[in-house]
Design a protein around this motif. Sequence first.
Motif, PDB file in Angstrom:
ATOM      1  N   LEU A  25       0.896  -1.306   0.274  1.00 14.73           N
ATOM      2  CA  LEU A  25       0.487  -0.030  -0.215  1.00 14.73           C
ATOM      3  C   LEU A  25       0.826   1.054  -0.076  1.00 14.73           C
ATOM      4  CD1 LEU A  25      -2.383  -0.799   2.764  1.00 14.73           C
ATOM      5  CD2 LEU A  25      -2.738  -1.002   0.016  1.00 14.73           C
ATOM      6  N   PRO A  26       0.182   2.127  -1.189  1.00 15.40           N
ATOM      7  CA  PRO A  26       0.754   3.617  -0.555  1.00 15.40           C
ATOM      8  C   PRO A  26       0.528   4.418  -0.062  1.00 15.40           C
ATOM      9  CG  PRO A  26      -1.084   3.363  -2.577  1.00 15.40           C
ATOM     10  CD  PRO A  26      -0.719   1.967  -1.831  1.00 15.40           C
ATOM     11  N   ASN A  27       1.924   5.622   0.310  1.00 17.01           N
ATOM     12  CA  ASN A  27       0.830   6.186   0.334  1.00 17.01           C
ATOM     13  C   ASN A  27      -0.541   6.932   0.628  1.00 17.01           C
ATOM     14  OD1 ASN A  27       3.310   6.443   3.085  1.00 17.01           O
ATOM     15  ND2 ASN A  27       4.179   7.109   2.047  1.00 17.01           N
ATOM     16  N   PHE A  28      -1.251   7.687   1.311  1.00 19.71           N
ATOM     17  CA  PHE A  28      -2.377   8.145   0.821  1.00 19.71           C
ATOM     18  C   PHE A  28      -2.474   9.884   1.511  1.00 19.71           C
ATOM     19  CE2 PHE A  28      -3.550   3.353   1.398  1.00 19.71           C
ATOM     20  CZ  PHE A  28      -3.931   3.828   0.288  1.00 19.71           C
ATOM     21  N   GLU A  29      -2.771  10.243   0.014  1.00 22.32           N
ATOM     22  CA  GLU A  29      -3.086  12.062   0.382  1.00 22.32           C
ATOM     23  C   GLU A  29      -4.657  11.911   1.706  1.00 22.32           C
ATOM     24  OE1 GLU A  29      -0.775  14.086  -0.024  1.00 22.32           O
ATOM     25  OE2 GLU A  29       0.809  12.763  -0.872  1.00 22.32           O
ATOM     26  N   ARG A  30      -4.889  13.414   1.565  1.00 22.78           N
ATOM     27  CA  ARG A  30      -5.627  13.597   2.226  1.00 22.78           C
ATOM     28  C   ARG A  30      -6.582  14.194   1.129  1.00 22.78           C
ATOM     29  NH1 ARG A  30      -5.989  14.638   7.414  1.00 22.78           N
ATOM     30  NH2 ARG A  30      -3.891  14.470   8.804  1.00 22.78           N
ATOM     31  N   ASN A  31      -6.401  14.193  -0.209  1.00 30.67           N
ATOM     32  CA  ASN A  31      -7.825  14.256  -1.211  1.00 30.67           C
ATOM     33  C   ASN A  31      -8.253  13.039  -2.001  1.00 30.67           C
ATOM     34  OD1 ASN A  31      -5.332  13.927  -2.474  1.00 30.67           O
ATOM     35  ND2 ASN A  31      -5.753  15.818  -3.406  1.00 30.67           N
ATOM     36  N   SER A  32      -7.836  12.037  -1.143  1.00 28.62           N
ATOM     37  CA  SER A  32      -7.919  10.620  -2.080  1.00 28.62           C
ATOM     38  C   SER A  32      -9.338  10.928  -2.279  1.00 28.62           C
ATOM     39  CB  SER A  32      -7.390   9.533  -1.394  1.00 28.62           C
ATOM     40  OG  SER A  32      -7.700   8.324  -1.452  1.00 28.62           O
ATOM     41  N   THR A  33     -10.051   9.700  -3.093  1.00 29.67           N
ATOM     42  CA  THR A  33     -11.600   9.768  -3.440  1.00 29.67           C
ATOM     43  C   THR A  33     -12.161   8.175  -3.069  1.00 29.67           C
ATOM     44  OG1 THR A  33     -11.375   9.923  -5.818  1.00 29.67           O
ATOM     45  CG2 THR A  33     -11.653  11.910  -4.999  1.00 29.67           C
ATOM     46  N   ASN A  53      -5.531   8.849   6.662  1.00 29.32           N
ATOM     47  CA  ASN A  53      -5.573  10.155   5.741  1.00 29.32           C
ATOM     48  C   ASN A  53      -7.287   9.651   4.666  1.00 29.32           C
ATOM     49  OD1 ASN A  53      -4.117  11.723   6.877  1.00 29.32           O
ATOM     50  ND2 ASN A  53      -2.465  10.983   4.609  1.00 29.32           N
ATOM     51  N   LEU A  54      -7.851   8.258   4.123  1.00 29.02           N
ATOM     52  CA  LEU A  54      -8.923   7.984   4.058  1.00 29.02           C
ATOM     53  C   LEU A  54      -9.959   8.694   3.853  1.00 29.02           C
ATOM     54  CD1 LEU A  54      -7.398   4.685   2.540  1.00 29.02           C
ATOM     55  CD2 LEU A  54      -6.879   7.307   1.154  1.00 29.02           C
ATOM     56  N   ASN A  55     -10.354   9.436   4.049  1.00 26.27           N
ATOM     57  CA  ASN A  55     -12.263   9.791   5.456  1.00 26.27           C
ATOM     58  C   ASN A  55     -13.006  10.050   3.733  1.00 26.27           C
ATOM     59  OD1 ASN A  55     -10.321  11.798   7.210  1.00 26.27           O
ATOM     60  ND2 ASN A  55     -10.115  13.312   5.261  1.00 26.27           N
ATOM     61  N   SER A  56     -12.745   9.535   2.363  1.00 27.72           N
ATOM     62  CA  SER A  56     -13.752   8.958   1.997  1.00 27.72           C
ATOM     63  C   SER A  56     -13.926   7.984   2.448  1.00 27.72           C
ATOM     64  CB  SER A  56     -13.784   9.305   0.613  1.00 27.72           C
ATOM     65  OG  SER A  56     -13.498  10.934   1.028  1.00 27.72           O
ATOM     66  N   LEU A  57     -13.299   6.953   3.169  1.00 26.33           N
ATOM     67  CA  LEU A  57     -13.055   5.606   2.394  1.00 26.33           C
ATOM     68  C   LEU A  57     -14.426   4.544   3.552  1.00 26.33           C
ATOM     69  CD1 LEU A  57     -11.048   3.650   1.490  1.00 26.33           C
ATOM     70  CD2 LEU A  57     -10.055   2.821   3.569  1.00 26.33           C
ATOM     71  N   ASN A  58     -15.041   3.764   2.439  1.00 27.22           N
ATOM     72  CA  ASN A  58     -16.482   2.976   3.104  1.00 27.22           C
ATOM     73  C   ASN A  58     -15.749   1.745   3.672  1.00 27.22           C
ATOM     74  OD1 ASN A  58     -18.342   5.036   3.338  1.00 27.22           O
ATOM     75  ND2 ASN A  58     -18.450   4.550   1.049  1.00 27.22           N
ATOM     76  N   GLU A  59     -15.319   1.230   2.977  1.00 28.62           N
ATOM     77  CA  GLU A  59     -14.401  -0.093   3.056  1.00 28.62           C
ATOM     78  C   GLU A  59     -13.518  -0.674   2.918  1.00 28.62           C
ATOM     79  OE1 GLU A  59     -17.400  -2.483   0.482  1.00 28.62           O
ATOM     80  OE2 GLU A  59     -18.783  -1.395   1.417  1.00 28.62           O
ATOM     81  N   LEU A  60     -12.782  -1.128   3.933  1.00 29.29           N
ATOM     82  CA  LEU A  60     -11.507  -2.048   3.221  1.00 29.29           C
ATOM     83  C   LEU A  60     -11.168  -3.366   3.739  1.00 29.29           C
ATOM     84  CD1 LEU A  60      -8.573  -1.560   4.196  1.00 29.29           C
ATOM     85  CD2 LEU A  60      -8.135  -1.035   5.859  1.00 29.29           C
ATOM     86  N   GLU A  61     -11.295  -3.882   2.757  1.00 27.98           N
ATOM     87  CA  GLU A  61     -11.308  -5.106   3.125  1.00 27.98           C
ATOM     88  C   GLU A  61      -9.676  -5.989   2.482  1.00 27.98           C
ATOM     89  OE1 GLU A  61     -14.499  -7.722   1.455  1.00 27.98           O
ATOM     90  OE2 GLU A  61     -15.699  -5.741   0.860  1.00 27.98           O
TER      91      GLU A  61
END
Length: 971
Positions: free
Chosen positions: A267-275, A296-304
Amino acid sequence: MELLLYLFGLVGFLFIQSLHDIIVVADTFSSTQSLCNEVERSALLWFKESIVVNNCASHDPYSFPKVASWNLDGVSGGDCCSWDGIECDKDSGHVIGLDLSSSCLYGSINTNSSLFSLVHLQNLNMAFNDFNNSNIPVGLANLSMLKHLNLSNSSFSGQIPSQISGLSNLVSLDLSFNIDSSYQRLLKLTSPNFSSLLPNLTRIEKLHLSYVDMSSTVPSVLNNLSSLTSLHLDDCGLLGEFPPGIFQLPNLKFLSVQGNEYLTGHLPNFERNSTLEAINLGETSYSGELPTSIGNLNSLNELEIWSCNFSGLLPFSLGNISHLKVLDLTNNSFRGQVPSSLENLSQLTYLSLCQNNFSGSNFPRLGELNKLKYLIICNFNLNSQIPYLANLTQLDFLRLSSNQLTGQIPSWLMNLTQLIHLDLSFNKLHGPIPSSVIQLKNLEFLHLFQNHLSGTVELDTFAKLKNLTKLHLSLNHITFLSKTSPNTTVQKFKHIGLASCNLSEFPDFLREQDELEFVDLAYNHIHGLVPKWMWNTSKENLGFVNFSHNFLTGFDQMHDVFPWPRLGILDLKSNLLQGPLPIPPASTLIYLVSNNMLSGKVSSLICSLNSLYALDLSHNHLSGTLPPCLGNFSSFLSILNLRSNNFQGMIPQLEFLILGNNRLHDVFPYWLGKLPELKVLILRSNRFHGDMGSPASNFEFQKLRILDLSYNNFRGKLPLGFFKNLIAMKNVPEEHLTYVQAIATIYLLGFALNENYDYSMTITNKGVKTVYAKILDFFTAVDLSCNKFDGEIPEVIGNLKVLHLLNLSNNFLTDRIPSSLGDLHQLESLDLSQNNLSGEIPQQLTELIFLEFFNVSYNNLTGPIPQGKQFNTFQMSSFEGNFGLCGDQITRNCGDSKSLAPPSIFEDDHGSESPFDFNWKAILLGYGCGLIIGGIIGHIMTTRKHDWFMKNFGNRRRQREISAKRRGSRN
């Protein structure tokens, strides 16, 4: 002035009235004037005539044949724009949309179909039909204006035509889930490949190709698809490293690549503007740690990210993803504490933390996550009572298995009245099953398997849970009473697990069950015959039957083939069954009937079992030749165990076999080397004969880890070419504290069932034969004892760096012991006894610091026995019968030259082997022929840790780790 105003008002009224009349007329005209283009209407009607409508072709309960409304009569009056599934352009009248999803279409679409004359189509949806494994028609290339193409879930097969790549206007492309009934991929994207599909699809936003067979790397051109919002590439056979830049695409919301087991990445580093809203990497080889920036993944609903190779600590920032609803970390190598920040994920509806290396202390308080519907916490060493979860009143699914939970089942658990699935298996819960369980009115699945629950349990209690269909109470200390009150109506069960429930007879309530799929009555005290009525119990549904470990002697009514047409797994092992071998139906995948008293020849009816994964007939009295049809069994056959019977003759051309302890008469089957996954080969105690020779190529037997050819009649030189090919015995693997198992995931009657087959062996450990019920997965062994091999021991054996056991005893080997054996630094047992070896024992063998058993007795060895290290621990019996040896171990002084002269009786004037020496071999044949391994062949995988390891191998593992640190490198 007033008159003027009046006139203006009258004119305005008349204008408005006239306009209204014009609109009415226009509406009337439009209601009678069709928008439909006549040429396109004809094309649609021609297409209707060319396709078959079959109500079984779509499984959606809301499906219906949309083309049924396509006619020139009826309400539509021939206006194709008002037909079901048709969308027309309001200005031109051209058909621009055709939605025939779930329309019960069957058959194939011809390349010249009139469908492809609808050149104005922008949207074509043919999903959820059955096109009967036909190819995707190349006529799609005519539809150059297509923006949306959906051919998913419709049984298309073959190569995806290259013409698809020419549809440069595509915004969404969905070719996913074209699979057969066994979940095998039907579509291919290999020639042309994935890379060649993409260059023209520059406008693509939605790309769904799940279950398309690609067998390729992920093309880096995906990094350039800046419009991409949804990428689904599940189970495509992808390999290599996944381009990390895809995670950074500016509009990407949904990314799923699950099921590509050879796909690697970090997994890379994630920016705050990630969709990103959903990430699914399940069942891939993704590894590394979760970056702190995941918060930073403010929009993330699912992490599997289940069943990957992730490791390290969970970052505290994981608790910052405030919108997270689904979090699945199952089956990775995460360690340490589960961060308390998970308590902040108030939107979670699904949480699974199973099968990691988390420590159990200070477990997060999850009792306030009151939106949870699914909670799966397993394989924690909690050693505590069930955590307080009384506030999780929305829970549908609760699994707390394998957590070392103690205490009794708490009363507050009955407040979770929405529960449908409750699994508390593999714990240490004790006490009775509370009668208040009847408060869980919605309960469908109750799994209390393998605890310490006790007391008497009555079927009447569960009969009050009218929705309960799956009941598993096996392996506790309970006594199950199946009798019910006169007015009690027992519900229809699908699963009944009553193993080890003190049953003395078949539960009578099973007579009335006609929906059972799973029945387990193992480990009880059921005697006598299987009753006749069992044949009619759920006759059309039974998929799993386990009657093992009872005292059954036969069947009240015998059938040539069992009348359970959907049976997948049948386990009858460890009973007292007599007579001929019972034959299960052709649907059977796993058939275990070992450790009984069956006799006679195997019926040719067994040839109908062409879907077998495992067949175990070992430890019976079966006889005769092996049916030739065994060689024609399916490619799924991974376990064939026929040992300890009285079979004779030659081996059929099998792909996987365990044939020890029979009377098979054949030469060495080198064709087995072509099996790419063959890890263990056991042919011991048969009548194999002849010179072994060498493999036909350098790519045979490369994964072999255990070889047992003992107690046969092989002769000639030890096979030099064979040893050169044993790659798996040369490379030092990472040791896992796991056991060798064959594991099959069987999809049976709508559910996935993991069926494990344990392997066992009997090995001479420190001179004593010891039975091990399970085998550690890093164990390696070669046993060629008790044959007629002659000549020298090849130096190349010293290349088998990870060998743990080497037994060449009871042969006619000559010349010196090669010093290269000192390179076998993992060796724990070395037996070269009962040969004609000469010369000195190499000093290099003292470097074998793990050597616990050493035997060179009854050879012609001379000179001093090496001193120091492990050699100081070996007793006189390790060296006896070598009259030229001297040393402290045999109390023979090396300074006395007379004591070193061997008795003349051992050699005549010509130096040939004396009759006395031969008699010793005859008398002691079998002494030290110690490796007896059974039940190991096929797809070998690993399972969880067990206390047995620490008892038998744990100290040695620690010693290896210490030695490795001292040497500055890992063994």
